[in-house]
Design an enzyme around this catalytic site. Sequence first.
Site, PDB file in Angstrom:
ATOM      1  CG  HIS A  72      -0.368  -0.023   2.542  1.00  0.00           C
ATOM      2  ND1 HIS A  72       0.063   1.122   3.186  1.00  0.00           N
ATOM      3  CD2 HIS A  72      -0.127  -1.030   3.399  1.00  0.00           C
ATOM      4  CE1 HIS A  72       0.534   0.804   4.383  1.00  0.00           C
ATOM      5  NE2 HIS A  72       0.443  -0.500   4.536  1.00  0.00           N
TER       6      HIS A  72
ATOM      7  CG  ASP B  43      -2.682   4.096   2.787  1.00  0.00           C
ATOM      8  OD1 ASP B  43      -2.223   3.034   2.324  1.00  0.00           O
ATOM      9  OD2 ASP B  43      -3.605   4.129   3.625  1.00  0.00           O
TER      10      ASP B  43
ATOM     11  CD  GLU C 228      -3.076  -1.460   5.366  1.00  0.00           C
ATOM     12  OE1 GLU C 228      -3.206  -2.502   6.033  1.00  0.00           O
ATOM     13  OE2 GLU C 228      -2.540  -0.428   5.835  1.00  0.00           O
ATOM     14  CD  GLU C 229      -1.470   2.066   7.667  1.00  0.00           C
ATOM     15  OE1 GLU C 229      -2.195   1.672   8.587  1.00  0.00           O
ATOM     16  OE2 GLU C 229      -0.297   1.699   7.521  1.00  0.00           O
TER      17      GLU C 229
END
Length: 341
Positions: free
Chosen positions: A53, A55, A115-116
Amino acid sequence: MDFESVSGNETALADAVETALRACPHLEVSRDGDSVVARTRLGRAERIILAGHLDTVPLPTVPGSRGTVPSTWDGDVLYGRGATDMKGGVAVQLALAAALTEPARDITYVFYDHEEVDASLSGLGRLERSHPDWLKADFAVLLEPTNGTVEGGCNGTMRFHATTTGRAAHSARAWMGENAIHAAADILVRLRDHSPATVNVEGLDFRESLNAVRIWGGTAGNVIPDAATVEINYRFAPDKGIEEAEAYVRKLLSGFDVVRTDAAAGARPGLTLPAAASFVAAVGAEPKPKYGWTDVARFSALGIPAVNFGPGDALLAHTDDEHVHAAAIRDCLAALRSWLS
């Protein structure tokens, strides 16, 4: 790392990744929002996904923190937001994408956004819904930080709200009411006295945890509270599905009003499958379980065996001094390059 890419702000980094990949004539490149996918098409017997990811979590707010943007070097240690989670892994993906023009296995490189944050925003989830053909593969490696060790599968996770009710009254006449916060004490006692299990799944020991993570209630300093809520997080071994895990929590908290607010299934290790076994053999280190939830669960749900394997110490992720050793990135790159070549 010097692209500030806190979740929701990945566009500039995704643009740079796309530009770099389109400069590689051996790759077919596609994009959906701020997720970029590049593929070889060599007709190999196996297709491998390498995923990461773009981010990060928000930047530190403590003055002087080194786990921020822009990045800084201290000898061979690189400090900055994303150093561990997980731009070190993304750097490995990009290096492999450029270098491996004739890999022994076909490779799909997946760089995704969001993703976070809440799972409903996940760029990988969006690809799964909108472009499932982009994610067809025999095996997947998620380059989350694992200190260079293969981590198989992952625990599942779910959250609940357990609510108690009472009757409001003036605190000077408390006997006229019923205190909902006091009523929540038994919830906390049951959680405190609960012994979390360690479950062996396909040879790996997954440790579970069941904890209160937040509590709130009451309306004023002179009012007996008529409602209180305890938020509970259950990290469960991948031998259980969501329904079985939920039933376990409801049994422990029987008699209370319990509402499940979200859930994500875990993933079994699958390390005995041919592609996974060959990868474990190539890395050489003893595999470990992944206690936290990662996107290997998404690949598992698609029928794709997946492992976590990436540079950096996961305990440094999201910290104010997030950093990674250069050697860890080079070692991860070398292991994957050897296996894929």
